[in-house]
Write a protein that holds these residues in place. Structure first.
Motif, PDB file in Angstrom:
ATOM      1  N   ILE A 107       0.826  -1.210   0.000  1.00  0.00           N
ATOM      2  CA  ILE A 107       0.000   0.000   0.000  1.00  0.00           C
ATOM      3  C   ILE A 107       0.856   1.254   0.000  1.00  0.00           C
ATOM      4  O   ILE A 107       0.593   2.195  -0.743  1.00  0.00           O
ATOM      5  CB  ILE A 107      -0.960   0.003   1.212  1.00  0.00           C
ATOM      6  N   PHE A 108       1.903   1.286   0.829  1.00  0.00           N
ATOM      7  CA  PHE A 108       2.653   2.530   1.034  1.00  0.00           C
ATOM      8  C   PHE A 108       3.865   2.708   0.132  1.00  0.00           C
ATOM      9  O   PHE A 108       4.429   3.789   0.079  1.00  0.00           O
ATOM     10  CB  PHE A 108       3.081   2.651   2.504  1.00  0.00           C
ATOM     11  N   ASP A 109       4.273   1.689  -0.591  1.00  0.00           N
ATOM     12  CA  ASP A 109       5.473   1.798  -1.427  1.00  0.00           C
ATOM     13  C   ASP A 109       5.131   1.434  -2.876  1.00  0.00           C
ATOM     14  O   ASP A 109       5.074   0.257  -3.232  1.00  0.00           O
ATOM     15  CB  ASP A 109       6.554   0.865  -0.883  1.00  0.00           C
ATOM     16  N   PRO A 110       4.925   2.455  -3.725  1.00  0.00           N
ATOM     17  CA  PRO A 110       4.552   2.178  -5.121  1.00  0.00           C
ATOM     18  C   PRO A 110       5.573   1.318  -5.863  1.00  0.00           C
ATOM     19  O   PRO A 110       5.192   0.479  -6.679  1.00  0.00           O
ATOM     20  CB  PRO A 110       4.446   3.570  -5.747  1.00  0.00           C
ATOM     21  N   LYS A 111       6.860   1.501  -5.587  1.00  0.00           N
ATOM     22  CA  LYS A 111       7.884   0.686  -6.258  1.00  0.00           C
ATOM     23  C   LYS A 111       7.752  -0.777  -5.854  1.00  0.00           C
ATOM     24  O   LYS A 111       7.838  -1.669  -6.688  1.00  0.00           O
ATOM     25  CB  LYS A 111       9.287   1.212  -5.927  1.00  0.00           C
ATOM     26  N   GLU A 112       7.546  -1.010  -4.576  1.00  0.00           N
ATOM     27  CA  GLU A 112       7.381  -2.381  -4.093  1.00  0.00           C
ATOM     28  C   GLU A 112       6.092  -2.988  -4.648  1.00  0.00           C
ATOM     29  O   GLU A 112       6.051  -4.156  -5.013  1.00  0.00           O
ATOM     30  CB  GLU A 112       7.363  -2.406  -2.558  1.00  0.00           C
ATOM     31  N   ARG A 113       5.031  -2.174  -4.733  1.00  0.00           N
ATOM     32  CA  ARG A 113       3.762  -2.650  -5.301  1.00  0.00           C
ATOM     33  C   ARG A 113       3.971  -3.099  -6.740  1.00  0.00           C
ATOM     34  O   ARG A 113       3.535  -4.176  -7.141  1.00  0.00           O
ATOM     35  CB  ARG A 113       2.706  -1.546  -5.220  1.00  0.00           C
ATOM     36  N   GLY A 114       4.684  -2.295  -7.516  1.00  0.00           N
ATOM     37  CA  GLY A 114       4.972  -2.651  -8.905  1.00  0.00           C
ATOM     38  C   GLY A 114       5.791  -3.919  -9.013  1.00  0.00           C
ATOM     39  O   GLY A 114       5.510  -4.793  -9.840  1.00  0.00           O
ATOM     40  N   LYS A 115       6.797  -4.039  -8.149  1.00  0.00           N
ATOM     41  CA  LYS A 115       7.651  -5.228  -8.145  1.00  0.00           C
ATOM     42  C   LYS A 115       6.827  -6.474  -7.823  1.00  0.00           C
ATOM     43  O   LYS A 115       6.928  -7.495  -8.514  1.00  0.00           O
ATOM     44  CB  LYS A 115       8.763  -5.047  -7.110  1.00  0.00           C
ATOM     45  N   LYS A 116       6.010  -6.398  -6.785  1.00  0.00           N
ATOM     46  CA  LYS A 116       5.181  -7.545  -6.383  1.00  0.00           C
ATOM     47  C   LYS A 116       4.157  -7.885  -7.471  1.00  0.00           C
ATOM     48  O   LYS A 116       3.874  -9.058  -7.710  1.00  0.00           O
ATOM     49  CB  LYS A 116       4.467  -7.265  -5.066  1.00  0.00           C
ATOM     50  N   MET A 117       3.611  -6.874  -8.136  1.00  0.00           N
ATOM     51  CA  MET A 117       2.652  -7.113  -9.222  1.00  0.00           C
ATOM     52  C   MET A 117       3.339  -7.847 -10.373  1.00  0.00           C
ATOM     53  O   MET A 117       2.775  -8.783 -10.936  1.00  0.00           O
ATOM     54  CB  MET A 117       2.056  -5.802  -9.733  1.00  0.00           C
ATOM     55  N   ARG A 118       4.549  -7.412 -10.718  1.00  0.00           N
ATOM     56  CA  ARG A 118       5.279  -8.082 -11.801  1.00  0.00           C
ATOM     57  C   ARG A 118       5.587  -9.531 -11.434  1.00  0.00           C
ATOM     58  O   ARG A 118       5.435 -10.438 -12.256  1.00  0.00           O
ATOM     59  CB  ARG A 118       6.563  -7.320 -12.139  1.00  0.00           C
ATOM     60  N   GLN A 119       6.013  -9.761 -10.188  1.00  0.00           N
ATOM     61  CA  GLN A 119       6.307 -11.124  -9.737  1.00  0.00           C
ATOM     62  C   GLN A 119       5.063 -12.002  -9.797  1.00  0.00           C
ATOM     63  O   GLN A 119       5.108 -13.133 -10.294  1.00  0.00           O
ATOM     64  CB  GLN A 119       6.843 -11.110  -8.300  1.00  0.00           C
ATOM     65  N   GLU A 123       4.078 -15.343 -12.048  1.00  0.00           N
ATOM     66  CA  GLU A 123       3.684 -16.607 -11.414  1.00  0.00           C
ATOM     67  C   GLU A 123       2.412 -17.192 -12.028  1.00  0.00           C
ATOM     68  O   GLU A 123       2.303 -18.403 -12.189  1.00  0.00           O
ATOM     69  CB  GLU A 123       3.431 -16.387  -9.914  1.00  0.00           C
ATOM     70  N   VAL A 124       1.451 -16.320 -12.340  1.00  0.00           N
ATOM     71  CA  VAL A 124       0.154 -16.822 -12.820  1.00  0.00           C
ATOM     72  C   VAL A 124       0.002 -16.740 -14.328  1.00  0.00           C
ATOM     73  O   VAL A 124      -1.032 -17.127 -14.869  1.00  0.00           O
ATOM     74  CB  VAL A 124      -1.025 -16.081 -12.136  1.00  0.00           C
ATOM     75  N   GLY A 125       1.027 -16.231 -15.014  1.00  0.00           N
ATOM     76  CA  GLY A 125       0.966 -16.136 -16.469  1.00  0.00           C
ATOM     77  C   GLY A 125      -0.024 -15.105 -16.964  1.00  0.00           C
ATOM     78  O   GLY A 125      -0.679 -15.295 -17.987  1.00  0.00           O
ATOM     79  N   ALA A 126      -0.155 -14.015 -16.243  1.00  0.00           N
ATOM     80  CA  ALA A 126      -1.055 -12.920 -16.630  1.00  0.00           C
ATOM     81  C   ALA A 126      -0.234 -11.655 -16.789  1.00  0.00           C
ATOM     82  O   ALA A 126       0.925 -11.584 -16.375  1.00  0.00           O
ATOM     83  CB  ALA A 126      -2.128 -12.712 -15.559  1.00  0.00           C
ATOM     84  N   SER A 127      -0.837 -10.664 -17.395  1.00  0.00           N
ATOM     85  CA  SER A 127      -0.152  -9.378 -17.522  1.00  0.00           C
ATOM     86  C   SER A 127      -0.332  -8.577 -16.231  1.00  0.00           C
ATOM     87  O   SER A 127      -1.275  -8.793 -15.471  1.00  0.00           O
ATOM     88  CB  SER A 127      -0.722  -8.588 -18.703  1.00  0.00           C
TER      89      SER A 127
END
Length: 134
Positions: A107-119, A123-127
């Motif tokens: 929630i508080f770290d946009p860079k970390e949010r982006g990193k976790k979203m990419r990971q 993992e699930v084969g989605a964009s």
């Protein structure tokens, strides 16, 4: 002090946000608040405001607490159609690991949010865009 899920309305132009927002996070040191705009056409990622700015806005009557805000959404699974239940299950499957671990960090770290979203997307084969829409 603010609580998670409180709804706030900006009543003056000088407030730190416009419109209606929901508190979705309070930092561990209680100095920052994560807010989501509720009256936008589409939901966006949380944005951060300082607790002092919000409290000062409340004290100056630029921001008011809202008791109710109708989002026109189902309150219970019982209110959902079969199709909506399937979509909810898909969303929970996609997003569950993201929100179950390190929620405040996301929630508080946009860079970390982006990193976790990419990971998670890998993992699930989605964009990433697909995940962000959920």
């Amino acid at each position: 002090m603010l609580d998670i899920n409180e709804i706030l309305l900006a009543t003056e132009a000088g407030s730190p946000f416009r419109g209606v927002v929901r508190v979705v996070g309070v930092s561990e040191d209680s100095k920052s608040v994560a807010l989501m705009q509720l009256d936008a056409k589409t939901l966006r990622a949380p944005f951060i405001a300082t607790m002092d700015d919000i409290q000062n806005g409340i004290n100056r009557n630029e921001i008011t607490r809202v008791a109710e805000f109708d989002l026109d959404v189902a309150i219970s699974d019982k209110d959902l159609t079969t199709k909506e239940l399937e979509e909810l299950a898909r969303t929970e499957e996609l997003m569950g690991p993201l929100v179950e671990n390190d929620l405040n960090l996301i929630i508080f770290d946009p860079k970390e949010r982006g990193k976790k979203m990419r990971q998670r997307a890998a993992e699930v084969g989605a964009s990433v865009r697909t995940l962000r829409r959920h």
